[in-house]
Design a protein around this motif. Structure first.
Motif, PDB file in Angstrom:
ATOM      1  N   ASP A  44       0.843  -1.188   0.000  1.00 57.51           N
ATOM      2  CA  ASP A  44       0.000   0.000   0.000  1.00 57.51           C
ATOM      3  C   ASP A  44       0.885   1.247   0.000  1.00 57.51           C
ATOM      4  OD1 ASP A  44      -2.482  -1.334   0.089  1.00 57.51           O
ATOM      5  OD2 ASP A  44      -2.360  -1.569   2.266  1.00 57.51           O
ATOM      6  N   LYS A  45       0.453   2.260  -0.728  1.00 59.91           N
ATOM      7  CA  LYS A  45       1.145   3.553  -0.856  1.00 59.91           C
ATOM      8  C   LYS A  45       2.393   3.501  -1.714  1.00 59.91           C
ATOM      9  CE  LYS A  45       0.117   6.971   0.764  1.00 59.91           C
ATOM     10  NZ  LYS A  45      -0.719   8.059   0.194  1.00 59.91           N
ATOM     11  N   ASP A  46       2.667   2.357  -2.377  1.00 54.61           N
ATOM     12  CA  ASP A  46       3.680   2.387  -3.423  1.00 54.61           C
ATOM     13  C   ASP A  46       3.226   3.360  -4.507  1.00 54.61           C
ATOM     14  OD1 ASP A  46       5.126   0.497  -2.088  1.00 54.61           O
ATOM     15  OD2 ASP A  46       4.753  -1.141  -3.498  1.00 54.61           O
ATOM     16  N   VAL A  47       4.192   3.877  -5.265  1.00 57.46           N
ATOM     17  CA  VAL A  47       3.874   4.810  -6.348  1.00 57.46           C
ATOM     18  C   VAL A  47       4.352   4.225  -7.668  1.00 57.46           C
ATOM     19  CG1 VAL A  47       4.137   7.145  -7.250  1.00 57.46           C
ATOM     20  CG2 VAL A  47       4.146   6.767  -4.766  1.00 57.46           C
ATOM     21  N   GLN A 265      -4.485   2.337 -11.109  1.00 58.34           N
ATOM     22  CA  GLN A 265      -4.687   2.174  -9.671  1.00 58.34           C
ATOM     23  C   GLN A 265      -5.751   1.116  -9.374  1.00 58.34           C
ATOM     24  OE1 GLN A 265      -6.825   5.316  -7.429  1.00 58.34           O
ATOM     25  NE2 GLN A 265      -5.019   5.422  -6.089  1.00 58.34           N
ATOM     26  N   HIS A 275      -3.415  -0.801  -2.457  1.00 69.12           N
ATOM     27  CA  HIS A 275      -3.826   0.527  -2.929  1.00 69.12           C
ATOM     28  C   HIS A 275      -2.570   1.344  -3.220  1.00 69.12           C
ATOM     29  CE1 HIS A 275      -6.490   4.049  -3.310  1.00 69.12           C
ATOM     30  NE2 HIS A 275      -5.457   4.704  -2.808  1.00 69.12           N
ATOM     31  N   VAL A 276      -2.230   1.446  -4.489  1.00 66.62           N
ATOM     32  CA  VAL A 276      -1.052   2.203  -4.892  1.00 66.62           C
ATOM     33  C   VAL A 276      -1.477   3.574  -5.408  1.00 66.62           C
ATOM     34  CG1 VAL A 276       0.200   0.092  -5.480  1.00 66.62           C
ATOM     35  CG2 VAL A 276      -1.052   1.330  -7.276  1.00 66.62           C
ATOM     36  N   GLU A 277      -0.525   4.480  -5.483  1.00 66.04           N
ATOM     37  CA  GLU A 277      -0.736   5.765  -6.145  1.00 66.04           C
ATOM     38  C   GLU A 277      -0.067   5.694  -7.514  1.00 66.04           C
ATOM     39  OE1 GLU A 277      -2.763   7.760  -4.839  1.00 66.04           O
ATOM     40  OE2 GLU A 277      -2.788   7.065  -2.768  1.00 66.04           O
ATOM     41  N   GLY A 308      -4.037  10.598  -3.832  1.00 67.92           N
ATOM     42  CA  GLY A 308      -3.119  10.452  -2.704  1.00 67.92           C
ATOM     43  C   GLY A 308      -1.787  11.146  -2.882  1.00 67.92           C
ATOM     44  N   GLN A 388       8.910   2.633  -3.778  1.00 69.35           N
ATOM     45  CA  GLN A 388       8.373   2.002  -2.573  1.00 69.35           C
ATOM     46  C   GLN A 388       8.961   2.678  -1.333  1.00 69.35           C
ATOM     47  OE1 GLN A 388       9.370  -2.272  -3.646  1.00 69.35           O
ATOM     48  NE2 GLN A 388       7.180  -2.476  -3.272  1.00 69.35           N
ATOM     49  N   PHE A 391       6.523   7.061   1.539  1.00 66.46           N
ATOM     50  CA  PHE A 391       5.688   7.639   2.594  1.00 66.46           C
ATOM     51  C   PHE A 391       5.985   7.032   3.968  1.00 66.46           C
ATOM     52  CE2 PHE A 391       3.359   8.438  -1.335  1.00 66.46           C
ATOM     53  CZ  PHE A 391       3.114   9.805  -1.203  1.00 66.46           C
ATOM     54  N   ASP A 392       7.007   6.174   4.058  1.00 71.39           N
ATOM     55  CA  ASP A 392       7.432   5.658   5.349  1.00 71.39           C
ATOM     56  C   ASP A 392       8.145   6.739   6.145  1.00 71.39           C
ATOM     57  OD1 ASP A 392       6.487   3.263   4.484  1.00 71.39           O
ATOM     58  OD2 ASP A 392       8.423   2.260   4.339  1.00 71.39           O
TER      59      ASP A 392
END
Length: 396
Positions: A44-47, A265, A275-277, A308, A388, A391-392
């Motif tokens: 999740d939140k990979d781009v 997406q 859920h990727v961006e 996102g 990847q 957002f960490d």
């Protein structure tokens, strides 16, 4: 186990894209194949980022220079036109200049100096100082420029752009006069019909020209902003963001592509549950310290992205906390204190000293710059980039 790796940027190889290809399927399958081949998993939140070039190619967004000529002639009358503030680029501008010149009888080409808008140098500031020239006020003819500075070749391309652009205009069948000035009003002493070719200052330039008597004035974003005889076009950006395709055609910046990023997406979510961006990117927003060239020749870094990716980072500066708030702590106690502060940080840290030194830029500009550096502009064959862990933070 605690993760020991932060942000990872991977170039993903894809097939060569042609007009009409189902780009969403190709991108999704290429990313999933890369994950399988290299042994990593999507999170999740990979781009997932894809270059504007393959989007425009799949759209078939090309135009012949004859369409540029027709549009210029229709909008500016086909007689004497001023073309001001172009960037110095064989790839980005030369083919556009050729088309513009074909739509006029005479071109007054006004070049900014000592460099163009993105930093390509015509003459050094040191040489201006030696010659006693003030670039803010002095207007130079071609003869005066040559007398003072002679021939100046670009340090990377080896091209004398003054000679190159002049010859392009003549080959296109137009008479040419070249001047050097930085005040847009100067061109109005030569013609009231003007195309201003600046990218990021275009609104100001047009305002100044219109306020000082320009009769017909258009930015590059207003040339080929609609189809001419079936050509490609871009409603918002016109010729801005275009690249040379062949000696007789340009590839334009991609048209509306929010539907594409949302489709990718959605497809990744269906296939992986993640859920990727997703974003489309062009030039990164960074400057070369040696050549002083600012990379961003596109009108924006990202013409389309999922929701996102809207906004700017909201981060605290670890070294500020370590050197100030928790200067008396060390080891595990310091780690726990900083982790706690990160978890409790405000949703908006603008103006807070704890965020000083972080980068308050748009997420798409930051990630797009990372992707542009990852994919390169040559023969790597990786027009898709998977980012990847962006957002960490320290607590993940």
């Amino acid at each position: 186990m605690e993760r020991k790796v932060g942000t990872i940027s991977r170039g993903v190889r894809c097939p060569i894209i042609r007009e009409g290809d189902n780009l969403a399927d190709i991108v999704v399958n290429s990313v999933l194949d890369a994950a399988s081949s290299e042994g990593f998993e999507l999170r999740d939140k990979d781009v997932i980022s894809l270059t504007e070039s393959i989007v425009a190619r799949a759209q078939g967004n090309y135009a012949p220079i004859s369409a540029i000529a027709s549009d210029v002639k229709a909008k500016l009358g086909g007689e004497t036109i001023g073309i001001i503030f172009p960037i110095l680029s064989r790839n980005r501008f030369s083919i556009c200049l050729k088309g513009m010149a074909m739509g006029a009888k005479k071109v007054v080409l006004m070049l900014s100096y000592p460099s163009d808008e993105v930093g390509n140098e015509l003459v050094s500031l040191d040489k201006l100082d030696e010659a006693g020239i003030n670039p803010y006020s002095d207007v130079l003819t071609l003869e005066k420029y040559r007398e003072l500075f002679g021939e100046n070749k670009h340090q990377f391309t080896g091209v004398d752009y003054v000679e190159y652009y002049g010859e392009l205009i003549r080959e296109a069948g137009a008479e040419v006069e070249i001047i050097f000035a930085n005040n847009p009003k100067v061109i109005l002493d030569y013609t009231k019909n003007v195309i201003h070719c600046d990218i990021h200052t275009r609104a100001r330039t047009q305002r100044i020209l219109k306020a000082n008597g320009a009769e017909r004035v258009f930015g590059m974003d207003e040339i080929l902003n609609a189809s001419v005889d079936g050509s490609g076009f871009n409603e918002k950006y016109g010729l801005l963001g275009s690249n040379k395709s062949t000696e007789e055609s340009v590839k334009l910046f991609p048209r509306e592509c929010f539907g594409l990023v949302e489709e990718i997406q959605k497809s990744i979510l269906e296939k992986t549950g993640k859920h990727v961006e997703v974003m489309v990117y062009g030039d990164g927003a960074f400057k070369d310290p040696q050549g002083k060239i600012w990379e961003l020749a596109d009108p924006v870094v990202s013409p389309a992205f999922t929701e996102g990716l809207r906004g700017t980072p909201n981060e605290v500066k670890l070294k500020y906390l370590a050197d100030n708030d928790f200067k008396d702590l060390s080891g595990e106690a310091l780690k726990e204190a900083i982790s706690k502060r990160i978890k409790e940080k405000d949703d908006n840290l603008v103006g807070n000293m704890v965020s000083q030194g972080t980068t308050p830029r748009q997420l798409t500009d930051l990630i797009g710059s990372l992707c542009d550096l990852t994919s390169g502009s040559g023969d790597k064959g990786t027009p898709v980039v998977l980012v990847q862990g962006y957002f960490d933070n320290y607590t993940n």
